[in-house]
Write an enzyme that holds these catalytic residues in place. Sequence first.
Site, PDB file in Angstrom:
ATOM      1  N   ASP A   1     -56.802  -1.664 -23.662  1.00  0.00           N
ATOM      2  CA  ASP A   1     -56.359  -2.969 -23.167  1.00  0.00           C
ATOM      3  C   ASP A   1     -57.175  -3.841 -22.571  1.00  0.00           C
ATOM      4  OD1 ASP A   1     -53.782  -4.607 -22.058  1.00  0.00           O
ATOM      5  OD2 ASP A   1     -54.691  -3.544 -20.198  1.00  0.00           O
TER       6      ASP A   1
ATOM      7  N   ASP B   1     -56.782  -6.768 -19.593  1.00  0.00           N
ATOM      8  CA  ASP B   1     -56.529  -7.230 -18.198  1.00  0.00           C
ATOM      9  C   ASP B   1     -56.205  -5.674 -17.542  1.00  0.00           C
ATOM     10  OD1 ASP B   1     -56.544 -10.104 -18.553  1.00  0.00           O
ATOM     11  OD2 ASP B   1     -54.891  -9.663 -19.786  1.00  0.00           O
TER      12      ASP B   1
END
Length: 225
Positions: free
Chosen positions: A8, A10
Amino acid sequence: MARAVIFDMDGTLLDTEPMYLEAEGSIVREATGGDISTITHLLLGTTPADSARIVVDHFKLSMSAEAYLEERSHRLKKLMQAGVPLMPGMAELLAHCAAIPLRLAIATSSSRELMEIKLRTHADVRQMFESIVCSDDIPPGRGKPCPDTFLQAAGALQVQPEQCLVLEDAPAGIHAARAAGMKVACIRNPHVSASIYADANPDQLVDAWLEIDLARFGIEPFGVA
């Protein structure tokens, strides 16, 4: 044994959460005097469209979700002009994965435009990833917690889901990885209560990336590769 790691972006790869809190929080404060931190746990890992709908509906903003997204994007771009730092320990983890070597991809709920801005000052990091899947690449309504983002990343790497380790910071991402048939390690987001991870039940929950038990996922531990 894991052959690939899917990141991922953020709050996992990049420390963008303070910037999102400032951009989103300033819009809400100026419009209603409200506090965005009261719903941060609802926004983690969501697509831009879903996030906008949640904020506009919760605070009853007098703007459309589309207008909110446009304003948020404008403020984020200004905040990110000077660059976005990597999460603590991420440089070491990336170097270790590359040395093994493992195949690497990014699977993010960010738009491709914002992804480009966030990675602009990290050309050396970006070249480590064979594939980057963004919200633009996924059909509407199929973002995290649906598995599509991670499955597309695994497909691009030509690796089976069960051979992938996902790194996340959001319950939506954990559920998406689980639905994709992948193992998932999660870093606690310091801006939300730790209790939000209880139902998501990742394979490992850490406070820092250098705490990850790579051997649990069939990956050589730090100091070996």
